[in-house]
Write a protein that holds these residues in place. Structure first.
Motif, PDB file in Angstrom:
ATOM      1  N   ARG A 208      76.518  10.023  52.797  1.00 36.89           N
ATOM      2  CA  ARG A 208      77.282  11.209  53.200  1.00 36.89           C
ATOM      3  C   ARG A 208      77.210  12.284  52.131  1.00 36.89           C
ATOM      4  O   ARG A 208      77.126  13.479  52.441  1.00 36.89           O
ATOM      5  CB  ARG A 208      78.738  10.827  53.469  1.00 36.89           C
ATOM      6  N   ILE A 209      77.234  11.898  50.868  1.00 36.19           N
ATOM      7  CA  ILE A 209      77.140  12.885  49.795  1.00 36.19           C
ATOM      8  C   ILE A 209      75.762  13.551  49.820  1.00 36.19           C
ATOM      9  O   ILE A 209      75.641  14.763  49.646  1.00 36.19           O
ATOM     10  CB  ILE A 209      77.424  12.231  48.425  1.00 36.19           C
TER      11      ILE A 209
ATOM     12  N   GLY B 266      75.499  15.565  53.358  1.00 39.04           N
ATOM     13  CA  GLY B 266      76.599  16.439  53.746  1.00 39.04           C
ATOM     14  C   GLY B 266      76.174  17.882  53.885  1.00 39.04           C
ATOM     15  O   GLY B 266      75.676  18.467  52.931  1.00 39.04           O
TER      16      GLY B 266
ATOM     17  N   ASP C 169      82.290  18.659  53.011  1.00 37.03           N
ATOM     18  CA  ASP C 169      81.913  17.260  53.232  1.00 37.03           C
ATOM     19  C   ASP C 169      81.720  16.534  51.916  1.00 37.03           C
ATOM     20  O   ASP C 169      82.133  15.387  51.760  1.00 37.03           O
ATOM     21  CB  ASP C 169      80.617  17.180  54.045  1.00 37.03           C
ATOM     22  N   ARG C 170      81.094  17.188  50.985  1.00 33.36           N
ATOM     23  CA  ARG C 170      80.875  16.567  49.679  1.00 33.36           C
ATOM     24  C   ARG C 170      82.185  16.395  48.915  1.00 33.36           C
ATOM     25  O   ARG C 170      82.380  15.412  48.207  1.00 33.36           O
ATOM     26  CB  ARG C 170      79.882  17.387  48.879  1.00 33.36           C
TER      27      ARG C 170
ATOM     28  N   SER D  86      83.910  13.461  50.309  1.00 31.95           N
ATOM     29  CA  SER D  86      83.207  12.262  49.864  1.00 31.95           C
ATOM     30  C   SER D  86      83.595  11.876  48.447  1.00 31.95           C
ATOM     31  O   SER D  86      83.726  10.691  48.132  1.00 31.95           O
ATOM     32  CB  SER D  86      81.701  12.474  49.943  1.00 31.95           C
ATOM     33  N   ILE D  87      83.777  12.851  47.594  1.00 35.91           N
ATOM     34  CA  ILE D  87      84.201  12.555  46.230  1.00 35.91           C
ATOM     35  C   ILE D  87      85.614  11.974  46.216  1.00 35.91           C
ATOM     36  O   ILE D  87      85.922  11.059  45.447  1.00 35.91           O
ATOM     37  CB  ILE D  87      84.091  13.812  45.347  1.00 35.91           C
TER      38      ILE D  87
END
Length: 98
Positions: free
Chosen positions: A26-27, A30, A35-36, A39-40
């Motif tokens: 996903r990262i 993204g 999105d990133r 994800s983090i």
């Protein structure tokens, strides 16, 4: 520790490893900065969960304070990233006038 607890903790590690692999995808894929950022935030939750599993496997309470600090840092970083993205995406006076 009992054999059932060992099996459950190993299964939890497997699920966390799978979630980590999906998170890396996903990262990398993204499409947006948001999105990133999410994800983090999920990565920090996975790290805290992994440390929790490690604490349960070794039966030590030493890791609990580390988990608390990492959870707090993960929360504050996701809030600050969200504020940065919201401020960056806010329309300027010129864009509102047109």
């Amino acid at each position: 520790m009992t054999q059932a607890a060992d099996i459950l903790l190993n299964a939890a590690l497997g699920v966390l490893a799978l979630a980590g692999a999906l998170l890396l995808i996903r990262i990398a894929r993204g499409p947006s900065m948001l999105d990133r950022a999410v994800s983090i935030d999920v990565a920090s939750a996975l790290i805290v969960a992994g440390i929790g599993v490690q604490a349960a496997m070794t039966e030590t309470r030493y890791y609990l304070s580390i988990m608390l600090v990492l959870a707090f840092l993960g929360f504050t970083s996701s809030v600050s990233i969200a504020r940065f993205i919201a401020r960056r995406d806010r329309p300027t006076a010129k864009e509102r006038a047109s």
